[in-house]
Write a protein that holds these residues in place. Structure first.
Motif, PDB file in Angstrom:
ATOM      1  N   VAL A 242      99.344  62.718  25.849  1.00 36.16           N
ATOM      2  CA  VAL A 242      98.304  61.692  25.757  1.00 36.16           C
ATOM      3  C   VAL A 242      98.107  61.063  27.138  1.00 36.16           C
ATOM      4  O   VAL A 242      98.900  60.244  27.591  1.00 36.16           O
ATOM      5  CB  VAL A 242      98.657  60.622  24.709  1.00 36.16           C
ATOM      6  CG1 VAL A 242      97.537  59.581  24.626  1.00 36.16           C
ATOM      7  CG2 VAL A 242      98.890  61.259  23.346  1.00 36.16           C
ATOM      8  N   ALA A 243      97.013  61.490  27.802  1.00 35.32           N
ATOM      9  CA  ALA A 243      96.744  61.024  29.165  1.00 35.32           C
ATOM     10  C   ALA A 243      96.133  59.635  29.191  1.00 35.32           C
ATOM     11  O   ALA A 243      96.032  59.019  30.257  1.00 35.32           O
ATOM     12  CB  ALA A 243      95.821  62.005  29.868  1.00 35.32           C
ATOM     13  N   GLY A 244      95.727  59.148  28.036  1.00 34.15           N
ATOM     14  CA  GLY A 244      95.130  57.830  27.972  1.00 34.15           C
ATOM     15  C   GLY A 244      94.397  57.639  26.656  1.00 34.15           C
ATOM     16  O   GLY A 244      94.564  58.420  25.714  1.00 34.15           O
ATOM     17  N   ILE A 245      93.579  56.605  26.609  1.00 30.76           N
ATOM     18  CA  ILE A 245      92.898  56.200  25.385  1.00 30.76           C
ATOM     19  C   ILE A 245      91.387  56.213  25.606  1.00 30.76           C
ATOM     20  O   ILE A 245      90.897  55.756  26.649  1.00 30.76           O
ATOM     21  CB  ILE A 245      93.352  54.794  24.949  1.00 30.76           C
ATOM     22  CG1 ILE A 245      94.857  54.797  24.636  1.00 30.76           C
ATOM     23  CG2 ILE A 245      92.560  54.300  23.737  1.00 30.76           C
ATOM     24  CD1 ILE A 245      95.458  53.407  24.471  1.00 30.76           C
ATOM     25  N   HIS A 246      90.679  56.743  24.625  1.00 36.44           N
ATOM     26  CA  HIS A 246      89.216  56.709  24.583  1.00 36.44           C
ATOM     27  C   HIS A 246      88.832  55.729  23.481  1.00 36.44           C
ATOM     28  O   HIS A 246      89.189  55.927  22.323  1.00 36.44           O
ATOM     29  CB  HIS A 246      88.679  58.113  24.299  1.00 36.44           C
ATOM     30  CG  HIS A 246      87.189  58.187  24.092  1.00 36.44           C
ATOM     31  ND1 HIS A 246      86.565  59.390  23.811  1.00 36.44           N
ATOM     32  CD2 HIS A 246      86.198  57.267  24.132  1.00 36.44           C
ATOM     33  CE1 HIS A 246      85.274  59.191  23.687  1.00 36.44           C
ATOM     34  NE2 HIS A 246      85.023  57.903  23.872  1.00 36.44           N
ATOM     35  N   ILE A 247      88.103  54.681  23.831  1.00 35.40           N
ATOM     36  CA  ILE A 247      87.603  53.721  22.847  1.00 35.40           C
ATOM     37  C   ILE A 247      86.150  54.080  22.552  1.00 35.40           C
ATOM     38  O   ILE A 247      85.298  54.005  23.439  1.00 35.40           O
ATOM     39  CB  ILE A 247      87.697  52.279  23.365  1.00 35.40           C
ATOM     40  CG1 ILE A 247      89.138  51.941  23.784  1.00 35.40           C
ATOM     41  CG2 ILE A 247      87.213  51.299  22.307  1.00 35.40           C
ATOM     42  CD1 ILE A 247      89.276  50.583  24.473  1.00 35.40           C
TER      43      ILE A 247
END
Length: 304
Positions: free
Chosen positions: A75-80
């Motif tokens: 998980v490279a980051g979060i998409h909102i």
């Protein structure tokens, strides 16, 4: 290709990233399944819900990234995705209308703060972001802004692009089935494809493969991104699966339907299957596939 980079994953292999019941062990399980299916890294996607719930979900995922190396490796980051979307029928898609709200700095700051530095991408409707204020705010924090679930005019698109907009999320979806034949959001976005990266869901359901081939002929290769928009059903076959507070039905063809059965709600097709479809249906070569499914999305994640 060393591994897919998927900017839009709502869940996977029976695990729903939008559920408060999803703990770190479940996240690890989803990450292991993603790696087994050839996915190198993702953005875990949080969709529209009441703001307090979104903040809680983002915080939970951010903590899991910080706490568990097996999650952090995938998980490279979060998409909102939301809640600053167009609330009109068709454009709102599977997002709950009651939780949609105009873009504003206070709410945007809450969402970003909950991510503890892990928010990489936020999708909003430019027409709901007055004077592109939130787009400019997020861009200045090195968070990539995408348009989506939108009926933005050309002037609104251009204003947002000038403020830092870099992507349009899953073109051909998040819009009504019936639109004006010439002046519609698909044509407007395609007319700006030299200035915007554009993501597409290549499962053969969200956009027919012949139409996808037409879109690809218009969009520069360096601006095409394939996303899965995967939900918990991804890779599991027909049945009923959770997505946040709703139940999605996956039919025998693999299409994922909202409870009303009038539109899709995420996708059950893994990236490795999308690669097969792109080869078989539009004749994509390995160089293009690597560009669309790895290089371009990674470039966007890294904000370069």
């Amino acid at each position: 290709m060393s591994g897919f980079v998927d900017l839009q994953v709502n869940g996977y292999g029976g695990v729903d990233f939008n559920s408060e019941k999803t703990d770190e062990a479940a996240m690890v399980e989803a990450c292991e399944r993603l790696k087994a299916d050839g996915v190198q890294s993702i953005l875990a996607t949080v969709i529209t819900a009441p703001l307090r719930s979104m903040v809680s979900q983002i915080d939970r995922i951010a903590k899991s990234i910080d706490n568990v190396s097996e999650i952090r490796d995938v998980v490279a980051g979060i998409h909102i995705e939301g809640p600053f979307l167009n609330p009109d029928d068709g454009f709102v898609g599977a997002h709950p209308k009651a939780a949609i709200r105009p873009a504003n700095l206070s709410d945007a700051q809450q969402l970003v703060d909950a991510g503890r530095g892990h928010v990489r991408l936020l999708t909003l409707a430019p027409e709901c972001d007055q004077s592109a204020t939130v787009t400019n705010f997020l861009t200045n924090q090195q968070i990539t802004v995408a348009a989506g679930h939108s009926n933005a005019s050309l002037d609104q698109l251009d204003q947002s692009i000038d403020a830092g907009l870099r992507l349009f999320t899953h073109l051909g979806n998040g819009c009504p089935a019936i639109q004006p034949r010439h002046d519609n959001v698909i044509q407007r976005v395609l007319s700006r494809s030299d200035r915007l990266m554009i993501s597409f869901i290549a499962d053969g359901h969200h956009v027919p493969m012949f139409a996808l081939k037409n879109y690809f002929a218009r969009v520069p290769n360096e601006n095409i991104i394939i996303v899965s928009d995967a939900i918990s059903a991804a890779g599991l076959g027909p049945g009923d699966y959770p997505l946040g507070n709703q139940t999605v039905h996956v039919d025998q063809s693999g299409a994922a339907w909202a409870p009303c059965r009038t539109h899709f709600a995420g996708c059950a097709t893994p990236m490795n299957r999308m690669k097969q479809l792109l080869i078989a249906e539009i004749g994509a070569d390995n160089v293009s596939l690597d560009t669309w499914m790895r290089t371009n999305p990674r470039r966007l994640i890294e904000n370069v």
